[in-house]
Motif scaffolding. Structure first.
Motif, mmCIF file in Angstrom:
data_model
loop_
_atom_site.group_PDB
_atom_site.id
_atom_site.type_symbol
_atom_site.label_atom_id
_atom_site.label_comp_id
_atom_site.label_asym_id
_atom_site.label_seq_id
_atom_site.Cartn_x
_atom_site.Cartn_y
_atom_site.Cartn_z
ATOM 1 N N LEU A 1 -12.296 -1.145 2.537
ATOM 2 C CA LEU A 1 -12.056 -1.237 3.968
ATOM 3 C C LEU A 1 -11.733 -2.671 4.390
ATOM 4 O O LEU A 1 -10.839 -2.900 5.223
ATOM 5 N N GLU B 1 -16.676 0.690 -1.722
ATOM 6 C CA GLU B 1 -16.121 1.322 -0.520
ATOM 7 C C GLU B 1 -15.928 0.303 0.605
ATOM 8 O O GLU B 1 -14.907 0.316 1.308
ATOM 9 N N THR B 2 -16.915 -0.581 0.779
ATOM 10 C CA THR B 2 -16.803 -1.608 1.810
ATOM 11 C C THR B 2 -15.661 -2.556 1.496
ATOM 12 O O THR B 2 -14.898 -2.952 2.387
ATOM 13 N N THR C 1 -5.935 -3.638 -4.999
ATOM 14 C CA THR C 1 -7.013 -2.782 -4.519
ATOM 15 C C THR C 1 -7.093 -1.506 -5.347
ATOM 16 O O THR C 1 -8.185 -1.012 -5.652
ATOM 17 N N ILE D 1 -6.072 5.872 2.139
ATOM 18 C CA ILE D 1 -6.131 4.870 3.208
ATOM 19 C C ILE D 1 -4.831 4.076 3.259
ATOM 20 O O ILE D 1 -4.307 3.781 4.339
ATOM 21 N N THR E 1 -8.222 -3.542 3.191
ATOM 22 C CA THR E 1 -7.214 -2.846 3.984
ATOM 23 C C THR E 1 -7.068 -3.471 5.361
ATOM 24 O O THR E 1 -5.946 -3.600 5.879
ATOM 25 N N ALA E 2 -8.176 -3.889 5.959
ATOM 26 C CA ALA E 2 -8.104 -4.566 7.260
ATOM 27 C C ALA E 2 -7.305 -5.857 7.146
ATOM 28 O O ALA E 2 -6.440 -6.151 7.994
#
Length: 210
Positions: A72, A68-69, A105, A123, A75-76
């Motif tokens: 993120l 999960e991390t 991803t 996301i 995506t950042a």
């Protein structure tokens, strides 16, 4: 004044060691010979902030982040890449060739490190919102690719360090992706000489350029 025609957005995908970087450079060189002005970039990375995040993702212990991390963080980095590199280049009429994009991803975190594909897609839709015009998936024997990746000793070996079983899951994940998005994704046999792979890639891009 004539409007600028947006460039072609091309991604190269595949497991680590499949030859994406080599083929991306070759494709960029071919496009330049056609009189075009491509931008060659990569993920994670491709913009200053994204390159900083890259180091967090590709270096260190395999278990330093949860799936999960990772989603993120990737995506950042992708958002920074999109804002600062991809969108400006396409708007200026330049082609963009990226070594990896969102499909990595979808496969690495969404399909092989937990049942998180729905989270990845949600996301992506909310934060990124675009797909490449053409995705070339380099399909190679996982054992060969893993040996290549580890032999590089680049220091960016975090995902190779998950081992062969992980690479095999990735391999199947990319094949499944090609089946799910046949209009966008083209599977390229990468178990061949570099020149033969490049010829197939150029043929695909030339067809898309019309």
């Amino acid at each position: 004044m004539r409007a600028v025609t947006p460039g072609l957005f091309i991604s190269l995908e595949g497991i680590d060691g499949s030859g994406k970087s080599t083929q991306a450079k070759g494709l960029a060189a071919w496009l330049r010979r056609q009189g075009r002005d491509p931008v060659l970039t990569r993920e994670p990375g491709g913009a200053p902030g994204a390159e900083e995040i890259r180091r967090l993702l590709v270096e260190g212990d395999p278990d330093r982040w949860s799936p999960e991390t990772e989603i993120l963080l990737f995506t950042a980095a992708r958002r920074d890449h999109l804002e600062r590199t991809i969108r400006p280049a396409l708007a200026a009429g330049r082609d963009v060739i990226t070594d990896r994009f969102a499909d990595s991803t979808r496969v690495y975190q969404g399909a092989t490190r937990g049942d998180l594909r729905g989270l990845v897609d949600d996301i992506h839709a909310r934060v990124i919102g675009i797909e490449p015009d053409l995705t070339l998936i380099l399909d190679i024997d996982p054992e060969i690719a893993l040996a290549r990746g580890l032999a590089r000793r680049s220091g960016e070996d975090r995902f190779e360090d998950f081992g062969l079983a992980f690479q095999k899951k990735l391999h199947e994940g990319f094949r499944a992706l090609a089946r799910q998005a046949p209009r966008r994704c083209v599977l390229i046999d990468a178990n061949r000489a570099t020149e033969a792979i490049a010829a197939d890639i150029i043929a695909c891009v030339a067809k898309r350029l019309g």
